[in-house]
Design a protein around this motif. Structure first.
Motif, PDB file in Angstrom:
ATOM      1  N   TRP A 160       1.130  -1.095  -0.126  1.00  0.00           N
ATOM      2  CA  TRP A 160       0.104   0.009  -0.122  1.00  0.00           C
ATOM      3  C   TRP A 160       0.859   1.162   0.203  1.00  0.00           C
ATOM      4  CZ3 TRP A 160      -4.158  -1.390   4.223  1.00  0.00           C
ATOM      5  CH2 TRP A 160      -4.940  -2.403   3.628  1.00  0.00           C
ATOM      6  N   SER A 161       0.437   2.164  -0.661  1.00  0.00           N
ATOM      7  CA  SER A 161       1.078   3.664  -0.933  1.00  0.00           C
ATOM      8  C   SER A 161       0.662   4.559   0.262  1.00  0.00           C
ATOM      9  CB  SER A 161       0.993   4.231  -2.203  1.00  0.00           C
ATOM     10  OG  SER A 161       1.387   3.405  -3.139  1.00  0.00           O
ATOM     11  N   LYS A 162       1.565   4.978   0.903  1.00  0.00           N
ATOM     12  CA  LYS A 162       1.416   5.830   2.286  1.00  0.00           C
ATOM     13  C   LYS A 162       2.009   7.368   1.758  1.00  0.00           C
ATOM     14  CE  LYS A 162      -0.723   2.657   4.171  1.00  0.00           C
ATOM     15  NZ  LYS A 162      -2.218   2.669   3.932  1.00  0.00           N
ATOM     16  N   TYR A 163       1.919   8.391   2.764  1.00  0.00           N
ATOM     17  CA  TYR A 163       2.513   9.672   2.467  1.00  0.00           C
ATOM     18  C   TYR A 163       4.036   9.958   2.726  1.00  0.00           C
ATOM     19  CZ  TYR A 163      -2.140  11.747   1.318  1.00  0.00           C
ATOM     20  OH  TYR A 163      -3.172  12.167   0.790  1.00  0.00           O
ATOM     21  N   GLY A 164       4.606   8.869   3.543  1.00  0.00           N
ATOM     22  CA  GLY A 164       5.873   9.010   3.997  1.00  0.00           C
ATOM     23  C   GLY A 164       6.168   7.862   5.001  1.00  0.00           C
ATOM     24  N   VAL A 165       7.318   8.375   5.838  1.00  0.00           N
ATOM     25  CA  VAL A 165       7.872   7.202   6.615  1.00  0.00           C
ATOM     26  C   VAL A 165       8.440   8.170   8.124  1.00  0.00           C
ATOM     27  CG1 VAL A 165      10.410   7.489   5.599  1.00  0.00           C
ATOM     28  CG2 VAL A 165       9.675   5.511   6.765  1.00  0.00           C
ATOM     29  N   ILE A 166       8.536   7.611   9.137  1.00  0.00           N
ATOM     30  CA  ILE A 166       9.260   7.935  10.319  1.00  0.00           C
ATOM     31  C   ILE A 166      10.652   7.018  10.476  1.00  0.00           C
ATOM     32  CG2 ILE A 166       9.315   8.217  12.762  1.00  0.00           C
ATOM     33  CD1 ILE A 166       6.056   7.781  12.724  1.00  0.00           C
ATOM     34  N   CYS A 167      11.740   8.003  10.550  1.00  0.00           N
ATOM     35  CA  CYS A 167      13.101   7.427  10.620  1.00  0.00           C
ATOM     36  C   CYS A 167      13.766   7.582  11.813  1.00  0.00           C
ATOM     37  CB  CYS A 167      14.081   7.912   9.576  1.00  0.00           C
ATOM     38  SG  CYS A 167      13.302   7.724   7.606  1.00  0.00           S
ATOM     39  N   GLU A 168      14.543   6.745  12.269  1.00  0.00           N
ATOM     40  CA  GLU A 168      15.137   6.952  13.741  1.00  0.00           C
ATOM     41  C   GLU A 168      16.759   6.595  13.543  1.00  0.00           C
ATOM     42  OE1 GLU A 168      14.964   3.925  17.552  1.00  0.00           O
ATOM     43  OE2 GLU A 168      13.415   3.790  16.036  1.00  0.00           O
ATOM     44  N   ILE A 169      17.387   7.254  14.548  1.00  0.00           N
ATOM     45  CA  ILE A 169      18.919   6.944  14.591  1.00  0.00           C
ATOM     46  C   ILE A 169      19.055   6.040  15.654  1.00  0.00           C
ATOM     47  CG2 ILE A 169      21.256   7.944  15.149  1.00  0.00           C
ATOM     48  CD1 ILE A 169      20.622  10.581  13.956  1.00  0.00           C
TER      49      ILE A 169
END
Length: 169
Positions: A160-169
């Protein structure tokens, strides 16, 4: 009296200093955190359209200073993300969904590492998680109106296509 060679060397040193300063500023911007929670740094990428599948999400994070997809560790962490996520909702759009690195398999929520985690039920979207085994990846659906009831984490199909992503260090 300054010789031509000394003047040229001084000019070259100034150019080198300006280049170094520019690179340092760029590196600082790459390391900037959109949200910090318990010493962990989170960056969030949102586009104006549904164009990010789960397979797209990991390279997006890696391109930002080798970050990884993010976990959501607990209710307080989830709540700390909400104001910033709302601020990223594009004009004319009521809600967005963005990928995390978490999975939902065999009725268990898993961190990116594969370690099981229990999270407060109020983090989940109403009637979620669903038992559909093809919905293995976890997204956060956030509505512009913080009082809107139908928002929270859902388990979704990776295609499924979404608006974006949460990234983490």
């Amino acid at each position: 009296m300054i010789t031509r060679e000394a003047y040229q060397k001084s000019d070259e040193s100034e150019i080198a200093r300006l280049i170094k300063k520019s690179l340092d500023e760029k590196k600082k911007a790459e390391n900037k955190c959109d949200v910090t929670y318990k010493t962990k740094c989170f960056r969030i990428v949102v586009y104006g359209t549904h164009n990010v599948t789960f397979n797209d999400a990991e390279p997006i994070c890696k391109s930002m200073n080798n970050r990884k997809l993010a976990n959501i560790y607990e209710l307080a962490h989830y709540q700390s993300l909400l104001p910033y996520l709302r601020s990223l909702i594009p004009a004319g759009i009521e809600w967005i969904e963005i990928w995390t690195g978490m999975e939902y398999k065999n009725n268990q929520l898993l961190l990116l590492s594969g370690e099981p985690i229990t999270i407060a039920t109020e983090v989940w979207y109403p009637s979620y998680p669903t038992s559909d085994e093809s919905r293995t990846n976890v997204v956060v659906q956030i509505h512009k109106d913080q009082e809107f009831v139908r928002q929270g984490m859902i388990n979704a199909k990776p295609s499924w296509s979404k608006y974006g992503v949460i990234c983490e260090i």
